[in-house]
Design an enzyme around this catalytic site. Sequence first.
Site, PDB file in Angstrom:
ATOM      1  CE  LYS A 196      -3.807  -2.435   2.176  1.00  0.00           C
ATOM      2  NZ  LYS A 196      -4.447  -2.879   3.416  1.00  0.00           N
ATOM      3  CD  GLN A 220      -3.300  -4.436   6.595  1.00  0.00           C
ATOM      4  OE1 GLN A 220      -3.286  -3.449   5.865  1.00  0.00           O
ATOM      5  NE2 GLN A 220      -3.851  -5.579   6.217  1.00  0.00           N
ATOM      6  CG  ASP A 248      -9.580  -0.287   4.754  1.00  0.00           C
ATOM      7  OD1 ASP A 248      -9.444  -0.565   3.545  1.00  0.00           O
ATOM      8  OD2 ASP A 248      -8.829  -0.719   5.648  1.00  0.00           O
TER       9      ASP A 248
END
Length: 299
Positions: free
Chosen positions: A51, A95, A118
């Site tokens: 990422k 994450q 997200d």
Amino acid sequence: MILIDGKKLSKKIEANIKTEVEELKANGVVPGLAVILVGDDPASHTYVSMKEKSCKNVGFYSIVHKMPDTISQQEIIETIEMMNNNPRIDGILVQLPLPKHIDTTKILEVIDPAKDVDGFHPYNMGRIVENLDAFAPCTPVGVMEMFKEYNIELEGKDVCVVGASNIVGKPMAALLLNANATVTVTHIYTKDLSSHTKKADIIIVGVGVPGLIKANMVKEGAIVIDIGINRLESGKLVGDVDFENVASKCSYITPVPGGVGPMTIAMLLQNTLKAAKGRTKWKTFYISYTIFQQVGLAQ
Ligand code: NAD
């Protein structure tokens, strides 16, 4: 059989994002992404470095807060709050998975929904269900982009979603419903999985079980989208579909790797860009308001 090339499509999307970033930069806005990485799970570290690399490629500003797995929930919350208030940060990503002693739902709820790139915050999830503008989770929205790119019509289609997690199956089902598909959601408690998959025009599987979807579970000409990522003992990366035997029955199929995976990252960049554009909107509004104030047209 047509192989849906997620790698190629993600590159095309990232090239467009790069161009838009250059335009934004000319207006003084650099999209910023903050990643919070807790513990030393090797897969999480790999995903985060991928990422980071993608952010760099498109010209984003990015920071990674690396924390030991002994960190307290409160310390993670404080870092997120700091990022919520940081004007250089447009998107915040935690994450997953988090260590067992951390309440993931609580953590995700602390993220400002306007920076929830997200798309895991219940606010954004609720808006997706209502078919309103929102940050949609990157993996399902990446799958929707693939359908668009390959002109795959969803309206009226029978779609079987295998796996019902909050980050994959449930938002996937909501996006498909919004596109007027007839959606069946299956999961670990589903009694006869193949009775559902066999009827489907499109099967979308994200469970984490290598080779779960076998050739005798797929009807001739079906479209199969494999979200699963599984590392075998041999080190080989495979999906949830028995690709070798299923592919020849399909009209379209995604490979693993090179299918949904790269699309997930491209959608993360897309969502961050969207958040940054939202920031410009507010900036333009604020500058106009300040000018109006100065000339006495606003209080
Ligand atoms: P999860 O463990 O949270 O959820 C798994 C889901 O699959 C659950 O709903 C469970 O009921 C269902 N399931 C498990 N075994 C099943 C079975 N035998 N039959 C039917 N349903 C079954 O996992 P997740 O976070 O949703 O991830 C699922 C998979 O997708 C994993 O392989 C993960 O690595 C992958 N994934 C890929 C991407 C990507 O970018 N391609 C992104 C996220 C997750």
